[in-house]
Design a protein around this motif. Structure first.
Motif, PDB file in Angstrom:
ATOM      1  N   LEU A 307       5.157  13.254  -2.254  1.00 29.14           N
ATOM      2  CA  LEU A 307       5.819  12.313  -1.374  1.00 29.14           C
ATOM      3  C   LEU A 307       7.398  12.944  -1.495  1.00 29.14           C
ATOM      4  O   LEU A 307       8.177  12.863  -0.614  1.00 29.14           O
ATOM      5  N   GLN A 308       7.911  12.641  -2.562  1.00 27.95           N
ATOM      6  CA  GLN A 308       9.430  13.054  -2.902  1.00 27.95           C
ATOM      7  C   GLN A 308       9.499  14.291  -1.965  1.00 27.95           C
ATOM      8  O   GLN A 308      10.530  14.419  -1.523  1.00 27.95           O
ATOM      9  N   GLY A 427       8.798   6.326   2.107  1.00 28.18           N
ATOM     10  CA  GLY A 427       7.388   6.719   2.507  1.00 28.18           C
ATOM     11  C   GLY A 427       6.452   5.899   1.576  1.00 28.18           C
ATOM     12  O   GLY A 427       7.021   5.219   0.431  1.00 28.18           O
ATOM     13  N   ALA A 428       5.214   6.087   1.602  1.00 26.64           N
ATOM     14  CA  ALA A 428       4.340   5.703   0.658  1.00 26.64           C
ATOM     15  C   ALA A 428       3.023   6.606   0.608  1.00 26.64           C
ATOM     16  O   ALA A 428       2.942   7.157   1.666  1.00 26.64           O
ATOM     17  N   SER A 443       2.149   5.892  -4.834  1.00 24.59           N
ATOM     18  CA  SER A 443       3.457   5.726  -4.948  1.00 24.59           C
ATOM     19  C   SER A 443       3.950   5.092  -3.979  1.00 24.59           C
ATOM     20  O   SER A 443       3.908   5.328  -2.721  1.00 24.59           O
ATOM     21  N   GLY A 444       4.954   4.264  -4.333  1.00 28.90           N
ATOM     22  CA  GLY A 444       5.379   3.187  -3.357  1.00 28.90           C
ATOM     23  C   GLY A 444       6.769   3.557  -2.657  1.00 28.90           C
ATOM     24  O   GLY A 444       7.390   2.811  -2.007  1.00 28.90           O
ATOM     25  N   ASN A 454       7.531  -1.763  -3.432  1.00 35.58           N
ATOM     26  CA  ASN A 454       6.471  -0.896  -3.277  1.00 35.58           C
ATOM     27  C   ASN A 454       5.810  -0.702  -1.920  1.00 35.58           C
ATOM     28  O   ASN A 454       5.098  -1.645  -1.468  1.00 35.58           O
ATOM     29  N   ARG A 455       6.167   0.216  -0.935  1.00 32.64           N
ATOM     30  CA  ARG A 455       5.813   0.189   0.161  1.00 32.64           C
ATOM     31  C   ARG A 455       4.237   0.471   0.588  1.00 32.64           C
ATOM     32  O   ARG A 455       3.604   0.205   1.400  1.00 32.64           O
TER      33      ARG A 455
END
Length: 791
Positions: A307-308, A427-428, A443-444, A454-455
């Motif tokens: 995600l990162q 993003g999430a 991951s939020g 926390n998405r």
């Protein structure tokens, strides 16, 4: 001489009388206070205030919550040198006396008589146990007397080892550390078993003054106190000459060590803390609960990085927004270092100040003082950001991008440094086991310390086409087949809830005429979905869809539902998709596997409903020992419809909007992209029978991502990056064909059964009772179909 003898006799009598009076007074005080003394036996059942620790399913520490850091240890696990260090510092005759040091008490009494107050308590370790567990810290004779009485009782009822164990686990040793094991972790990042003699003596010196003798805050005072203890140990014969000399010469190596976090999953840690606080309230932070989550550490680590990296890639694609701030280059090095030290590192992005700009590189200083070089390969991407659809000219030299004094973010890629920036996009990501809903990774957002929202669980966003599989599933449940023909043609709807006349379009702004249901899904044709929803009926569809776990109050009761205008969270989406992956069973997501108290006693064990737990075809992928004990999840789809949906969603990857996922080189994957109007939200959700995962990308305040950003270009690459690791070395696990499914050749233009010898016929799967009629051949050699057959 006779006078002296007489005086001596008088003195003896007075002394005896005084002693009797003192004994009577002591006896009186004892019998007055004895009934008020607490029950010493309660010490055997003492519960130390211990923080809650949260772990992954494979026992990696995720987080620690609690004001006091403490890890209780048994006496048998304490190194002998550490025991002796505390004896030398606090009570050298601990294992010989009855709980009272008469020399120390005499000294305290003399201080009381000469100064009017007690300056040193003369307390033994046993007396400190009495004070720490039962009494206040006030310095009065009455409290001291009670302390003595309690010490005598403790010595009668507990062994020396039990007393020392209580003491060593209770004492405060600075830096929020209570007990020796916590202190070893805080100051040295290790267990008591791994401490050097010098480190043991340093810790033993802390009970007297944990703030002023603290080796982090006052290393010189800590050395003086440590060396005094080492000298006492040497004098008492506890250590040799050589050990004394080496330990006395050792430097102070203490530095602050936070909790030894092994797995980066702060969003899940906060989910656990929040849920359990509702149940345990404040005791959550003191009772030493050990919470084991459903997370897989390998998958969680990959989800975080995928995600990162995906968000950073998006940020890079849209240009450089410039330095975070600018410092005066005339500032002193100390002032610059102080500024950098105040900045937090997020993910792998390190704050730095540009110190020199050359033609094709820059020099920068990190907050640890290290000077690094960023070459042109790490700079040339940085075209100036203008908007999400526009960037400036390609830079020709480093000065086109940066200037001395700029505060920037850098990350190290292998051996070279690259210019970067904190992404504004968010993003999430959520991955779960479709068999029972266990969350394996979550991951939020880009970084919890940057933004704690926390998405994955809290962001209600429109899923766009990512929602279409549920519309299609409702259609299959109401008589449609993958070969049903839907007319992809312009249409105008009058709907007051949509603001009057509504003229929906496909993204391409083209229309393709009669389209099979399967093709409409894998090509994500909007008009096909709209006509399908209208044919099935909005109320009928919503009644069916809410079985997947969606809140019907958040599902719009108009045709825009077919295009994903509902408000859902990523966790709701991935949980809904679980039913498409597991053969049609409703599972609920969960993330707490079990809870133990500080002694290892089980106080909670999850036992979630399981999809098809006892079916023999699933025994290779389900822990059958556990699943036999699990309740069965309710079935919400006909198994044949679930199989058809899985098959249709496989084509999204094989030949539709998610063909990038073919890079994984697997035949068991299925999924669906999603992009909302103006590209404000980008989604991809994909699965096999072992794992289902979703990715969402967007801005917290909804705004267009850019004209080239779609579910297939923005979200899908993150999913692929994760799945490369998640599915590595795992066998393919695609859908199992249930009874009642047949595979026949059809005419792709009509969806009807192909005529004998038809060259362009393709295979399709149907429920046995839904096999279509035979296509007839016209003069052109194609099947015939009328508009009455098209919705």
């Amino acid at each position: 001489m006779g006078v002296l003898i007489s005086l001596a006799k008088i003195f003896v009598k007075l002394a005896l009388a005084g002693l009797v009076i003192v004994l009577l007074a002591v006896a009186g005080v004892y019998y007055t206070l004895a009934p008020q003394l607490p029950d010493v036996e309660s010490l055997r059942e003492v519960q130390f205030q211990t923080p809650m620790r949260i772990f992954s399913s494979d026992s990696k520490l995720i987080a620690e919550f609690g004001e006091k850091r403490r890890t209780p240890v048994s006496y048998d696990s304490i190194p002998t040198d550490l025991v002796r260090a505390f004896q030398a510092a606090e009570d050298s005759r601990f294992f010989e006396h009855i709980g009272i040091d008469f020399k120390g008490l005499s000294r305290a009494a003399f201080q009381l008589a000469t100064s009017g107050h007690i300056q040193s308590g003369g307390s033994t370790i046993t007396m400190q146990v009495a004070k720490n567990f039962f009494l206040s810290r006030e310095r009065t004779f009455n409290r001291k007397f009670i302390e003595i009485l309690l010490a005598l009782r403790i010595e009668r009822e507990l062994s020396k080892e039990e007393i020392f164990e209580l003491y060593i686990n209770k004492i405060y040793l600075g830096q929020r550390a209570y007990g020796i094991e916590a202190a070893a972790g805080v100051y040295y990042g290790s267990s008591i078993q791994d401490l050097t003699l010098a480190q043991m003596a340093t810790i033993a010196g802390l009970p007297k003054a944990p703030s002023t003798d603290n080796p982090i805050r006052n290393p010189q005072r800590a050395i003086e106190r440590r060396n005094w203890i080492l000298q006492r140990m040497h004098g008492l014969g506890y250590i040799s000459d050589q050990a004394f000399e080496e330990a006395s010469a050792a430097p102070i190596t203490a530095r602050y060590h936070g909790a030894d976090i092994e797995l980066d999953a702060p969003y899940v840690a906060e989910m656990v803390r929040s849920e359990l606080f509702e149940r345990f309230d404040e005791e959550l932070y003191n009772e030493g609960y050990r919470v084991y989550t459903t997370l897989d550490s390998k998958l969680q680590t990959k989800a975080t990085h995928a995600l990162q990296n995906g968000l950073l890639d998006y940020s890079t694609r849209h240009g450089y927004r410039g330095p975070e701030s600018q410092l005066d280059t005339a500032l002193t090095p100390d002032a610059i270092a102080q500024k950098l030290e105040s900045m937090t590192s997020y993910a792998n992005l390190e704050p730095a100040i540009v110190t020199q700009v050359d033609d094709k590189n820059i020099q920068a200083s990190l907050k640890n003082g290290e000077s690094v070089t960023v070459d042109w390969d790490g700079l040339k991407w940085a075209r100036k950001y203008r908007s999400n659809n526009s960037m400036g000219a390609t830079p020709k030299k480093a000065a086109d991008i940066l200037a001395p004094g700029d505060i920037v973010r850098l990350y190290k890629d292998t051996d070279s440094w690259t210019l970067s920036q904190l992404p504004q996009v968010q993003g999430a990501f959520v991955a779960l086991d479709p068999k029972d809903g266990a969350i394996r990774a979550l991951s939020g957002g880009f970084n919890f310390n940057l933004n704690k929202f926390n998405r994955a669980t809290q962001a209600y966003r429109q899923p766009g086409s990512n929602f279409k599989p549920f519309i299609y599933a409702a259609a299959l449940d109401n008589g449609f087949t993958p070969a049903s023909m839907i007319n992809d043609a312009p249409v105008v709807f009058h709907d007051a809830s949509l603001g009057g006349d509504w003229r929906p379009q496909n993204y391409s702004e083209r229309f393709y005429g009669p389209t099979r249901l399967r093709e409409g899904l894998y090509r994500s044709r909007n008009l096909v979905s709209i006509r399908l929803l209208r044919a099935v009926g909005i109320d009928t569809t919503i009644d069916y869809i809410q079985g997947f776990g969606f809140d019907p109050q958040r599902l719009p009761r108009n045709l825009s539902l077919s295009l994903g205008s509902a408000d859902v969270t990523p966790l709701e989406i991935v949980t809904g998709y679980a039913a498409l992956a597991n053969g049609g069973y409703k599972v609920s997501s969960y993330f707490i596997q079990r809870i133990e108290d500080q002694h290892g006693n089980l106080i909670f064990q999850a036992n979630p409903p399981c999809a098809n737990c006892n079916a023999t075809q699933d025994t290779d992928s389900v822990d059958t020992t556990a699943s036999r004990l699990s309740p069965s999840a309710p079935r919400i789809m006909d198994p044949r419809n679930a199989y058809l949906m899985y098959s249709m969603l496989q084509d999204v990857i094989r030949q539709g909007t998610a063909t990038r996922a073919r890079s994984l080189d697997r035949n068991d994957l299925a999924g669906k992209t999603g992009t909302t109007n103006d590209q404000k939200d980008a989604w991809f959700t994909g699965f096999n029978r072992d794992l289902v995962a979703t990715t969402w990308v967007g801005f917290d305040q909804p705004a267009p991502l850019g004209r080239s950003e779609f579910g297939s270009t923005t979200a899908l690459p993150i999913w692929i990056d994760f799945m490369e690791t998640a599915l590595d070395q795992t066998p393919e696990n695609g859908p199992v064909q249930p009874d009642g499914i047949v595979r026949v050749k059809i005419d792709p233009a009509t969806g009807l059964l192909a005529y004998p010898g038809q060259k362009n016929a393709i295979f399709e799967v149907f429920r046995a009772e839904d096999v279509p009629a035979r296509s007839t051949q016209n003069a052109a050699g194609t099947g015939q179909i009328t508009t009455d057959d098209i919705f």
